[in-house]
Design an enzyme around this catalytic site. Structure first.
Site, mmCIF file in Angstrom:
data_model
loop_
_atom_site.group_PDB
_atom_site.id
_atom_site.type_symbol
_atom_site.label_atom_id
_atom_site.label_comp_id
_atom_site.label_asym_id
_atom_site.label_seq_id
_atom_site.Cartn_x
_atom_site.Cartn_y
_atom_site.Cartn_z
ATOM 1 N N TYR A 93 0.858 -1.189 0.000
ATOM 2 C CA TYR A 93 0.000 0.000 0.000
ATOM 3 C C TYR A 93 0.890 1.233 0.000
ATOM 4 O O TYR A 93 1.521 1.560 1.000
ATOM 5 C CB TYR A 93 -0.903 -0.039 1.224
ATOM 6 C CG TYR A 93 -1.964 1.039 1.290
ATOM 7 C CD1 TYR A 93 -2.216 1.902 0.225
ATOM 8 C CD2 TYR A 93 -2.740 1.165 2.431
ATOM 9 C CE1 TYR A 93 -3.198 2.871 0.298
ATOM 10 C CE2 TYR A 93 -3.730 2.136 2.521
ATOM 11 C CZ TYR A 93 -3.953 2.986 1.460
ATOM 12 O OH TYR A 93 -4.923 3.950 1.549
ATOM 13 N N LYS B 284 -1.522 -1.342 -4.012
ATOM 14 C CA LYS B 284 -2.648 -0.419 -3.857
ATOM 15 C C LYS B 284 -2.063 0.978 -3.915
ATOM 16 O O LYS B 284 -1.263 1.355 -3.063
ATOM 17 C CB LYS B 284 -3.385 -0.638 -2.535
ATOM 18 C CG LYS B 284 -4.510 0.375 -2.306
ATOM 19 C CD LYS B 284 -5.145 0.236 -0.924
ATOM 20 C CE LYS B 284 -6.206 1.316 -0.712
ATOM 21 N NZ LYS B 284 -6.792 1.264 0.660
#
EC number: 4.3.3.7
Length: 302
Positions: free
Chosen positions: A145, A173
């Protein structure tokens, strides 16, 4: 450039529309497991083929390890094989992240979301060591992320190229919003990309992303599913129309943040998940009125 994930089927293994699920709390602030099960079912019924539990929108900094595992177990039991369940395992402490990764794997999670270590601002070599250690800890697929607005430190492109060689690091992400750079990484490495910023969902699809890890999915999962389906079928005009229609939610999220938007929006839709834990706070009456107007404009509230 090594293509470390060319054989990994991210849509099948991790999903394409994953909502970063809010964590329900009771009025006394304790975890509301019964509502968590109902929320997970509601989101999957609405079109999500994946859920992230104990992510940022799930208020992971304010839940205990025991609560995280109980929540994961509850969601897995609630949705069965209808969706892929990704557990948030990232913290600013590598040893703690490894502990969460192992506990999540033991509970049956389908994947891990590992955020860039925040607050401590490690160098890129530290990020490589951290993400590698977490990826080594289990056999689960890892989604990194990348969110500089929260971590300050980005995962630089060369760092991502190095990490892409790890067999368990399969996806990103992205909340960095560098569409050009991300598109290059997708082409070079084979990593699966997920939009981590709902306002950029459609542009990320155009760059080669496989789907979204979404806040708006709490309120608009069916619309996001339709947008994904339209784009995949080549109907870009319909995808654009849906993207524009959901635009008012972007302004609402900018005002409220993802946690409060999700919980207040669900409340307005008639699904109560309780208030956030401090330091997050619930929407006040004025904010609720403004949010309701935005949700009506986006056709997600009658």
């Amino acid at each position: 450039m090594p293509v470390s994930t060319s054989g990994f089927d991210a849509p099948a293994r991790l999903g394409t529309l994953l909502t970063a699920m809010a964590t329900p709390f009771k009025p006394d602030g304790s975890l509301d497991i019964e509502t968590a099960a109902r929320l997970a079912t509601r989101l999957v019924d609405a079109g999500c083929d994946g859920l992230v539990v104990s992510g940022t929108t799930g208020e992971s900094p304010t839940t205990t390890d025991d609560e995280k595992i109980l929540l994961l177990r509850t969601v897995l039991e609630a949705v069965g094989d209808r969706a892929r369940i990704v557990a948030g395992a990232g913290t600013y402490d590598t040893a703690h992240s490894i502990h969460l990764a192992k506990a999540s794997a033991a509970e049956g999670a389908h994947g891990l979301l590992v955020v860039t270590p925040y607050y401590s601002r490690p160098p890129q070599a530290g990020l490589v060591a951290h993400f590698t250690a977490v990826a080594d800890a289990t056999d689960l697929p890892n989604i990194l992320y990348d969110i500089p607005p929260r971590s300050v430190v980005p995962i630089e492109w060369d760092t991502i190229r190095r990490l892409a060689q790890h067999p368990n690091i399969v996806a990103i992400k992205d909340a960095k919003a560098d569409l050009h750079g991300g598109g290059q990484i997708i082409a070079e490495t084979g990593l699966a990309y997920y939009s981590g910023d709902d306002a950029l969902n459609l542009p990320w699809l155009a760059m080669g992303a496989v789907g979204f890890i979404s806040v708006w999915g709490h309120l608009a999962a069916s619309q996001l599913r339709d947008m994904l389906s339209a784009f995949a079928s080549g109907d870009v005009a319909t995808a654009r129309k849906i993207n524009v229609a959901l635009g008012p939610l972007s302004a609402a999220q900018s005002r409220l943040g993802g946690v409060t938007l999700s919980k207040a929006g669900l409340r307005l839709q008639g699904f109560e998940v309780g208030d956030p834990r401090l330091p997050q706070i619930p929407a006040n009456d004025v904010q609720l009125q403004a949010l309701a107007a935005d949700m009506r404009a986006a056709s997600v509230l009658r």
